[in-house]
Design a protein around this motif. Structure first.
Motif, mmCIF file in Angstrom:
data_model
loop_
_atom_site.group_PDB
_atom_site.id
_atom_site.type_symbol
_atom_site.label_atom_id
_atom_site.label_comp_id
_atom_site.label_asym_id
_atom_site.label_seq_id
_atom_site.Cartn_x
_atom_site.Cartn_y
_atom_site.Cartn_z
ATOM 1 N N SER A 137 36.554 45.991 32.129
ATOM 2 C CA SER A 137 35.647 44.893 31.782
ATOM 3 C C SER A 137 34.947 44.423 33.056
ATOM 4 C CB SER A 137 36.409 43.735 31.137
ATOM 5 O OG SER A 137 37.415 43.244 32.013
ATOM 6 N N PHE A 138 33.882 43.650 32.863
ATOM 7 C CA PHE A 138 33.100 43.178 34.000
ATOM 8 C C PHE A 138 32.769 41.701 33.826
ATOM 9 C CE2 PHE A 138 32.482 47.696 33.859
ATOM 10 C CZ PHE A 138 32.439 48.089 35.185
ATOM 11 N N THR A 139 32.723 41.010 34.960
ATOM 12 C CA THR A 139 32.313 39.603 34.965
ATOM 13 C C THR A 139 31.208 39.407 35.989
ATOM 14 O OG1 THR A 139 33.999 39.020 36.608
ATOM 15 C CG2 THR A 139 34.601 38.775 34.285
ATOM 16 N N HIS A 140 30.448 38.335 35.806
ATOM 17 C CA HIS A 140 29.414 37.989 36.770
ATOM 18 C C HIS A 140 29.325 36.475 36.877
ATOM 19 C CE1 HIS A 140 25.901 36.932 33.935
ATOM 20 N NE2 HIS A 140 26.990 37.006 33.207
ATOM 21 N N ALA A 141 28.702 36.009 37.954
ATOM 22 C CA ALA A 141 28.484 34.577 38.158
ATOM 23 C C ALA A 141 26.997 34.306 38.003
ATOM 24 C CB ALA A 141 28.963 34.152 39.541
ATOM 25 N N PRO A 142 26.578 33.808 36.842
ATOM 26 C CA PRO A 142 25.145 33.591 36.604
ATOM 27 C C PRO A 142 24.564 32.543 37.561
ATOM 28 C CG PRO A 142 26.411 33.484 34.553
ATOM 29 C CD PRO A 142 27.390 33.447 35.677
ATOM 30 N N ILE A 143 23.314 32.740 37.889
ATOM 31 C CA ILE A 143 22.586 31.780 38.723
ATOM 32 C C ILE A 143 22.525 30.431 38.007
ATOM 33 C CG2 ILE A 143 20.298 31.203 39.602
ATOM 34 C CD1 ILE A 143 21.630 33.234 41.327
ATOM 35 N N GLY A 177 27.603 52.302 35.319
ATOM 36 C CA GLY A 177 26.198 51.959 35.161
ATOM 37 C C GLY A 177 25.953 50.574 34.618
ATOM 38 N N VAL A 178 26.857 49.649 34.860
ATOM 39 C CA VAL A 178 26.670 48.272 34.400
ATOM 40 C C VAL A 178 25.670 47.579 35.323
ATOM 41 C CG1 VAL A 178 27.791 46.059 33.952
ATOM 42 C CG2 VAL A 178 29.011 48.192 33.484
ATOM 43 N N THR A 179 24.690 46.909 34.760
ATOM 44 C CA THR A 179 23.705 46.163 35.546
ATOM 45 C C THR A 179 23.573 44.753 34.995
ATOM 46 O OG1 THR A 179 21.882 46.935 34.153
ATOM 47 C CG2 THR A 179 22.388 48.238 36.120
ATOM 48 N N VAL A 180 23.211 43.838 35.875
ATOM 49 C CA VAL A 180 23.043 42.455 35.454
ATOM 50 C C VAL A 180 22.007 41.797 36.359
ATOM 51 C CG1 VAL A 180 24.880 41.553 36.946
ATOM 52 C CG2 VAL A 180 24.280 40.336 34.849
ATOM 53 N N LYS A 181 21.232 40.896 35.793
ATOM 54 C CA LYS A 181 20.206 40.168 36.528
ATOM 55 C C LYS A 181 20.606 38.702 36.666
ATOM 56 C CE LYS A 181 16.438 43.066 34.722
ATOM 57 N NZ LYS A 181 15.158 43.053 33.972
ATOM 58 N N ASP A 182 19.879 37.989 37.539
ATOM 59 C CA ASP A 182 20.038 36.544 37.702
ATOM 60 C C ASP A 182 21.496 36.137 37.923
ATOM 61 O OD1 ASP A 182 17.288 36.162 37.303
ATOM 62 O OD2 ASP A 182 17.550 36.168 35.129
ATOM 63 N N SER A 183 22.144 36.826 38.840
ATOM 64 C CA SER A 183 23.555 36.546 39.122
ATOM 65 C C SER A 183 23.813 36.536 40.620
ATOM 66 C CB SER A 183 24.455 37.597 38.462
ATOM 67 O OG SER A 183 24.352 37.545 37.056
ATOM 68 N N TYR A 184 24.763 35.699 41.023
ATOM 69 C CA TYR A 184 25.180 35.687 42.422
ATOM 70 C C TYR A 184 25.963 36.958 42.761
ATOM 71 C CZ TYR A 184 24.355 30.605 42.185
ATOM 72 O OH TYR A 184 23.806 29.363 42.009
ATOM 73 N N ARG A 185 26.856 37.359 41.840
ATOM 74 C CA ARG A 185 27.748 38.474 42.125
ATOM 75 C C ARG A 185 28.296 39.041 40.818
ATOM 76 N NH1 ARG A 185 29.777 33.682 43.109
ATOM 77 N NH2 ARG A 185 31.690 33.054 42.022
ATOM 78 N N MET A 186 28.886 40.246 40.913
ATOM 79 C CA MET A 186 29.456 40.934 39.766
ATOM 80 C C MET A 186 30.659 41.739 40.242
ATOM 81 S SD MET A 186 27.720 43.895 37.368
ATOM 82 C CE MET A 186 27.492 44.985 38.778
ATOM 83 N N SER A 187 31.673 41.843 39.403
ATOM 84 C CA SER A 187 32.829 42.679 39.730
ATOM 85 C C SER A 187 33.479 43.153 38.437
ATOM 86 C CB SER A 187 33.851 41.915 40.588
ATOM 87 O OG SER A 187 34.363 40.801 39.882
ATOM 88 N N GLY A 188 34.289 44.199 38.549
ATOM 89 C CA GLY A 188 34.954 44.762 37.391
ATOM 90 C C GLY A 188 36.457 44.524 37.425
ATOM 91 N N LYS A 189 37.085 44.726 36.303
ATOM 92 C CA LYS A 189 38.539 44.604 36.175
ATOM 93 C C LYS A 189 39.059 45.802 35.398
ATOM 94 C CE LYS A 189 42.173 41.518 34.416
ATOM 95 N NZ LYS A 189 42.449 40.245 33.702
ATOM 96 N N SER A 200 30.485 30.130 38.350
ATOM 97 C CA SER A 200 31.737 30.452 37.667
ATOM 98 C C SER A 200 31.591 31.783 36.938
ATOM 99 C CB SER A 200 32.101 29.346 36.668
ATOM 100 O OG SER A 200 31.041 29.112 35.761
ATOM 101 N N SER A 201 32.677 32.542 36.895
ATOM 102 C CA SER A 201 32.639 33.888 36.329
ATOM 103 C C SER A 201 32.584 33.859 34.810
ATOM 104 C CB SER A 201 33.869 34.676 36.782
ATOM 105 O OG SER A 201 33.849 34.877 38.180
ATOM 106 N N LYS A 202 31.748 34.748 34.251
ATOM 107 C CA LYS A 202 31.640 34.906 32.806
ATOM 108 C C LYS A 202 31.634 36.394 32.470
ATOM 109 C CE LYS A 202 29.022 30.618 32.113
ATOM 110 N NZ LYS A 202 27.786 30.013 31.564
ATOM 111 N N ASN A 203 32.121 36.720 31.276
ATOM 112 C CA ASN A 203 32.171 38.117 30.849
ATOM 113 C C ASN A 203 30.766 38.674 30.645
ATOM 114 O OD1 ASN A 203 34.997 38.255 30.785
ATOM 115 N ND2 ASN A 203 35.058 37.381 28.729
ATOM 116 N N ILE A 204 30.600 39.936 30.995
ATOM 117 C CA ILE A 204 29.337 40.629 30.751
ATOM 118 C C ILE A 204 29.433 41.338 29.405
ATOM 119 C CG2 ILE A 204 27.811 42.486 31.521
ATOM 120 C CD1 ILE A 204 28.657 41.893 34.365
#
Length: 457
Positions: free
Chosen positions: A292-298, A93-105, A205-209
């Protein structure tokens, strides 16, 4: 694998046979180097033509509106990107806004084997043969986090010889592997312009959520700490952290009720087992999992491309040339072109150096039979090998320069002629210098003043 030193001997005739085979491989590598160097020069010329065309023909267009008059033109605009899409991962149930993409590890705390290759020593023998000693590999084992399920059945040492502990990993496949899927925004805008889907997966660039426990879907009492979800799939009891002794816990199922009504001794054992199986981020145990999860913020984006309606695409200059540049950051077009030229310069020199290295190695293989023949006396073979290395490097350098000059003569005649003239002048200068040095050494001793003699009385 044996723990003893492996000793192998290779005869002089076998080495000659291998060296002769290497000659044919060397010839192929020379051809590879020639093709690489020629192709690189042609690629470089085409790339500089593309950049030059873009410099001369790019026009500015507004960031926050689409100008119909610029349709089909090579345009430049820059500004902050935006998206209304909310990216969601269903498992936790991880959600994120204002991002190009998201993925988990996903990582598992498990046994890890490190193989340390044993050293190899080769000694030349009188007569041209060699003797090679291959020392055994050594192995190190530790429990550590790894992002793949490691098959412990392939370990060289499955049992610790000192403690007797069996090195057995609990997973054959990675749990929660589905969280590794990349979730992308469907629509991203740069002002009034639509970002093509291909770039949504590459920009940013990817950043931790930062994970917040009460905003997630978690297994019972899984622990969230330092942007990780910690749990144990192999032993679900490890996910349960008892806050009070078992006897005082509220029974939520038949098993818990049975434990609560058991004698005190049984309750104590159950409590100890539960505590020992607790997931502790600071002291992980075999089989613990962390997610863990990362996303690429806009971010802001700069675009130089062909305007097509509200979007854009690569601008086709002719059948061989085209141009597009989409990058993170808000930059004027002059900075983009300067960056293009710098990147191209680095690429062309890297490929030139790579071509030279391949060619030098190829000539080393072609001339290797000479050093093997000389290895009848190892000292002669060593001298021949050193000389071959120098000669191979010189031939490769000269031939590489010639290929580059001929390529420029083909693609850019004036510059190619200039390069050939400069190379010819350099060769002539070196030959002239060598001739002068030799002439100075051969100057007759008679050129020096003769010693005076005293006439006899």
């Amino acid at each position: 694998m044996s723990d003893e030193v492996e000793v192998t001997s290779t005869s002089w005739f076998s080495r000659i046979g291998s060296a002769i085979k290497g000659v044919f491989i060397g010839m192929i590598l020379v051809l590879v180097a020639v093709v690489l160097l020629w192709w690189n020069e042609g690629r470089s010329v085409r790339r500089y033509k593309e950049i030059s065309f873009a410099k001369e023909n790019t026009v500015e267009t507004p960031y926050d509106s689409v100008e119909a008059s610029n349709e089909g033109k090579l345009v430049h605009f820059a500004g902050k990107a935006s998206t209304s899409d909310v990216l969601s991962e269903p498992t936790f149930g991880v959600t994120v806004k204002d991002s190009y993409r998201m993925s988990g590890k996903v990582e598992v705390f498990q046994w890890v084997e490190k193989v340390i290759p044993g050293k190899t020593e080769t000694v030349k023998k009188i007569g041209g043969g060699t003797e090679t000693k291959k020392y055994p590999d050594t192995y190190e084992y530790r429990k550590d986090w790894a992002d793949s399920a490691i098959n412990s059945d392939t370990f060289h040492e499955k049992v610790d010889k000192q403690t007797g502990e069996v090195r057995k990993n609990p997973y054959t496949t990675l749990p929660f592997a589905e969280v590794k899927n990349v979730v992308k925004a469907k629509s991203v805008k740069i002002g009034a312009h639509d970002l093509p889907a291909d770039y949504i997966g590459s920009l940013g660039s990817s950043k931790n959520i930062e994970l917040v426990a009460d905003q997630l879907k978690l297994p019972a009492n899984a622990i969230v700490e330092k942007n990780y979800i910690f749990l144990n799939v192999a032993n679900p009891a490890a996910n349960v952290v008892p806050a009070t002794p078992v006897a005082q816990a509220v029974a939520t199922d038949s098993v818990a009720a049975a434990v609560a009504s058991a004698p005190a001794a049984v309750q104590e054992v159950a409590t100890n087992v539960a505590v020992s199986n607790t997931v502790n981020p600071n002291a992980p145990k075999l089989g613990d999992v962390r997610v863990s999860f990362t996303h690429a913020p806009i971010e802001s984006i700069t675009v130089i491309a062909k305007q097509v309606g509200p979007s854009f695409e690569r601008y086709k200059i002719d059948d061989d040339l085209s141009y597009i540049d989409v990058r993170t950051g808000e930059l004027p077009k002059e900075e983009v072109f300067k960056s293009n030229e710098s990147s191209e310069s680095m690429m062309v020199w890297f490929l030139r150096f790579l071509g030279f290295i391949i060619m030098a190695s190829a000539f080393g293989m072609i001339f290797r039979p000479i050093s093997v023949l000389a290895d009848v006396l190892p000292i002669l073979g060593d001298i021949a090998e050193s000389g071959i290395s120098i000669i191979s490097g010189l031939i490769a350098f000269a031939l590489s320069m010639l290929i580059i000059a001929l390529a420029w003569l083909w693609y850019r005649p004036l510059i190619g002629i200039l390069l050939l003239v400069l190379m010819g002048a350099a060769v002539f200068g070196i030959i002239t210098l060598i001739a002068k040095v030799r002439a100075a050494k051969k100057a007759p001793a008679a050129a020096q003043p003769a010693p005076e003699t005293t006439p006899a009385a």
